[in-house]
Motif scaffolding. Structure first.
Motif, PDB file in Angstrom:
ATOM      1  N   GLU A  86       0.851  -1.190   0.000  1.00  0.00           N
ATOM      2  CA  GLU A  86       0.000   0.000   0.000  1.00  0.00           C
ATOM      3  C   GLU A  86       0.889   1.242   0.000  1.00  0.00           C
ATOM      4  O   GLU A  86       2.023   1.224   0.496  1.00  0.00           O
ATOM      5  CB  GLU A  86      -0.897  -0.022   1.244  1.00  0.00           C
TER       6      GLU A  86
ATOM      7  N   PRO B 224       1.022   2.790   6.064  1.00  0.00           N
ATOM      8  CA  PRO B 224       0.209   3.186   4.913  1.00  0.00           C
ATOM      9  C   PRO B 224      -0.439   4.545   5.154  1.00  0.00           C
ATOM     10  O   PRO B 224      -0.862   4.849   6.277  1.00  0.00           O
ATOM     11  CB  PRO B 224      -0.850   2.082   4.827  1.00  0.00           C
TER      12      PRO B 224
ATOM     13  N   GLU C 213      -3.422   6.960   5.244  1.00  0.00           N
ATOM     14  CA  GLU C 213      -4.857   6.726   5.430  1.00  0.00           C
ATOM     15  C   GLU C 213      -5.522   8.063   5.738  1.00  0.00           C
ATOM     16  O   GLU C 213      -4.870   9.102   5.744  1.00  0.00           O
ATOM     17  CB  GLU C 213      -5.132   5.671   6.516  1.00  0.00           C
TER      18      GLU C 213
ATOM     19  N   LEU D 200      -5.634   3.822  -9.783  1.00  0.00           N
ATOM     20  CA  LEU D 200      -6.194   2.871  -8.837  1.00  0.00           C
ATOM     21  C   LEU D 200      -6.592   1.595  -9.574  1.00  0.00           C
ATOM     22  O   LEU D 200      -6.977   1.656 -10.745  1.00  0.00           O
ATOM     23  CB  LEU D 200      -7.434   3.458  -8.155  1.00  0.00           C
TER      24      LEU D 200
ATOM     25  N   TRP E 181      -8.581  -5.671  -8.521  1.00  0.00           N
ATOM     26  CA  TRP E 181      -8.250  -5.834  -7.111  1.00  0.00           C
ATOM     27  C   TRP E 181      -8.555  -7.252  -6.633  1.00  0.00           C
ATOM     28  O   TRP E 181      -7.719  -7.895  -5.995  1.00  0.00           O
ATOM     29  CB  TRP E 181      -9.015  -4.812  -6.263  1.00  0.00           C
TER      30      TRP E 181
ATOM     31  N   GLU F 275      -8.777  -0.394   0.754  1.00  0.00           N
ATOM     32  CA  GLU F 275      -8.113   0.233  -0.387  1.00  0.00           C
ATOM     33  C   GLU F 275      -9.143   0.754  -1.390  1.00  0.00           C
ATOM     34  O   GLU F 275     -10.047   0.025  -1.795  1.00  0.00           O
ATOM     35  CB  GLU F 275      -7.167  -0.766  -1.049  1.00  0.00           C
ATOM     36  N   TRP F 276      -8.958   2.015  -1.766  1.00  0.00           N
ATOM     37  CA  TRP F 276      -9.818   2.612  -2.789  1.00  0.00           C
ATOM     38  C   TRP F 276      -9.653   1.885  -4.118  1.00  0.00           C
ATOM     39  O   TRP F 276      -8.533   1.568  -4.529  1.00  0.00           O
ATOM     40  CB  TRP F 276      -9.454   4.072  -3.008  1.00  0.00           C
ATOM     41  N   CYS F 277     -10.746   1.658  -4.802  1.00  0.00           N
ATOM     42  CA  CYS F 277     -10.741   1.182  -6.192  1.00  0.00           C
ATOM     43  C   CYS F 277     -11.343   2.273  -7.079  1.00  0.00           C
ATOM     44  O   CYS F 277     -11.934   3.230  -6.600  1.00  0.00           O
ATOM     45  CB  CYS F 277     -11.559  -0.106  -6.327  1.00  0.00           C
TER      46      CYS F 277
ATOM     47  N   SER G  88      -9.693  -3.838   7.200  1.00  0.00           N
ATOM     48  CA  SER G  88      -8.719  -2.948   7.824  1.00  0.00           C
ATOM     49  C   SER G  88      -8.256  -3.489   9.166  1.00  0.00           C
ATOM     50  O   SER G  88      -8.717  -4.539   9.634  1.00  0.00           O
ATOM     51  CB  SER G  88      -9.324  -1.551   8.026  1.00  0.00           C
TER      52      SER G  88
ATOM     53  N   PHE H  46      -4.779   3.226  -0.017  1.00  0.00           N
ATOM     54  CA  PHE H  46      -4.850   2.778  -1.407  1.00  0.00           C
ATOM     55  C   PHE H  46      -3.524   2.170  -1.843  1.00  0.00           C
ATOM     56  O   PHE H  46      -2.490   2.330  -1.184  1.00  0.00           O
ATOM     57  CB  PHE H  46      -5.241   3.916  -2.345  1.00  0.00           C
ATOM     58  N   ARG H  47      -3.556   1.451  -2.955  1.00  0.00           N
ATOM     59  CA  ARG H  47      -2.339   0.976  -3.604  1.00  0.00           C
ATOM     60  C   ARG H  47      -2.438   1.307  -5.089  1.00  0.00           C
ATOM     61  O   ARG H  47      -3.529   1.520  -5.630  1.00  0.00           O
ATOM     62  CB  ARG H  47      -2.080  -0.498  -3.370  1.00  0.00           C
TER      63      ARG H  47
END
Length: 257
Positions: free
Chosen positions: A64, A87, A89, A131, A137, A191-193, A223, A250-251
């Motif tokens: 991340e 990470p 956040e 993203l 994902w 994680e945001w997509c 989480s 996110f990653r």
């Protein structure tokens, strides 16, 4: 975080020696897989309806995005748990896509995201950072597994930071990776997509990007404070794109070209 509704055949992974310049991206060879969960999966939600999806090859972040990386480009660190290697956040979806564009420009790549008024436009053919889509994902999270978790039928405290065991986020690499070498796909931070949240379109099965609009953007992975049910590869949730909290990071992803 509440939902609006109460609602594989996998090709192998190749780690490319010509990965993107950041050096922390893993090459995922595209293929078909069963997205969603079977009817008998424990804790299954009805928005996890199964469909066979094809995903093109792509890169995804091994870890991340960290606070140090985010601060270097954005000159701000809104994270609740402070630490360069933790990470990032407490950031909105908009902050995450802005980071992607800035990193792309820094490395001489074409930004993926443009703006049409207040709408964000996804230029899928651009070679910059972005993203992952929700399908990408889940494909990367499963790492070839058909089980509820990418560790098998169960997941333990040594595989993921969850259930408030340590009371905070953790440094990437502190827990075991999945079998494709990707860390913290379960736990640590959601994680945001790219996708708006919505019921899957069963006819949209080749590199799906989700519905055209919605009330929230998809978050995946569970989480540090959430229970095991949210760590399942098929689990879906969403959050307003203009907001964030200490459970969401996110990653990166990037096209394979």
């Amino acid at each position: 975080m509440q939902k609006l509704l109460p609602v594989l055949f996998i090709c192998f992974l190749i780690v490319s020696c010509n990965a993107p310049e950041s050096g922390k991206m893993i090459f995922i060879k595209g293929g078909n897989f069963m997205m969603g969960s079977p009817d008998n999966e424990t804790d299954r939600d009805i928005d996890e309806m199964r469909r066979r999806v094809f995903v093109s090859s792509f890169y995804i972040g091994k870890f991340e995005v960290t606070q140090g990386e985010f601060m270097e480009l954005m000159d701000v660190n809104p994270s609740n748990f402070q630490g360069d290697f933790l990470p990032v956040e407490n950031i909105s979806w908009f902050y995450a896509i802005e980071y992607c564009n800035r990193l792309s420009m820094k490395e001489g790549l074409t930004p993926v995201y443009g703006f049409d008024g207040s709408n964000v436009v996804f230029e899928r053919s651009a070679n910059g950072y972005r993203l992952p889509t929700e399908a990408e994902w889940e494909y990367a999270s499963r790492a070839g597994k058909k089980t509820a978790f990418n560790t098998g039928r169960k997941i333990s405290a040594e595989h993921a930071n969850h259930d408030n065991y340590i009371g905070s986020t953790s440094v990437g690499g502190n827990y075991r990776s999945n079998s494709w070498g990707i860390y913290d796909m379960s736990g640590n931070v959601f994680e945001w997509c790219w996708d708006w949240y919505g019921i899957y379109d069963r006819n949209d099965t080749v590199d799906p990007q989700g519905p055209a609009a919605g009330q929230g953007r998809v978050i995946r992975g569970g989480s540090w404070i959430n229970g095991q049910n949210t760590l399942r590869s098929a689990y879906r949730n969403f959050f307003p794109p203009g907001s964030g909290n200490e459970r969401i990071g996110f990653r990166l992803a990037r096209n394979a070209q």
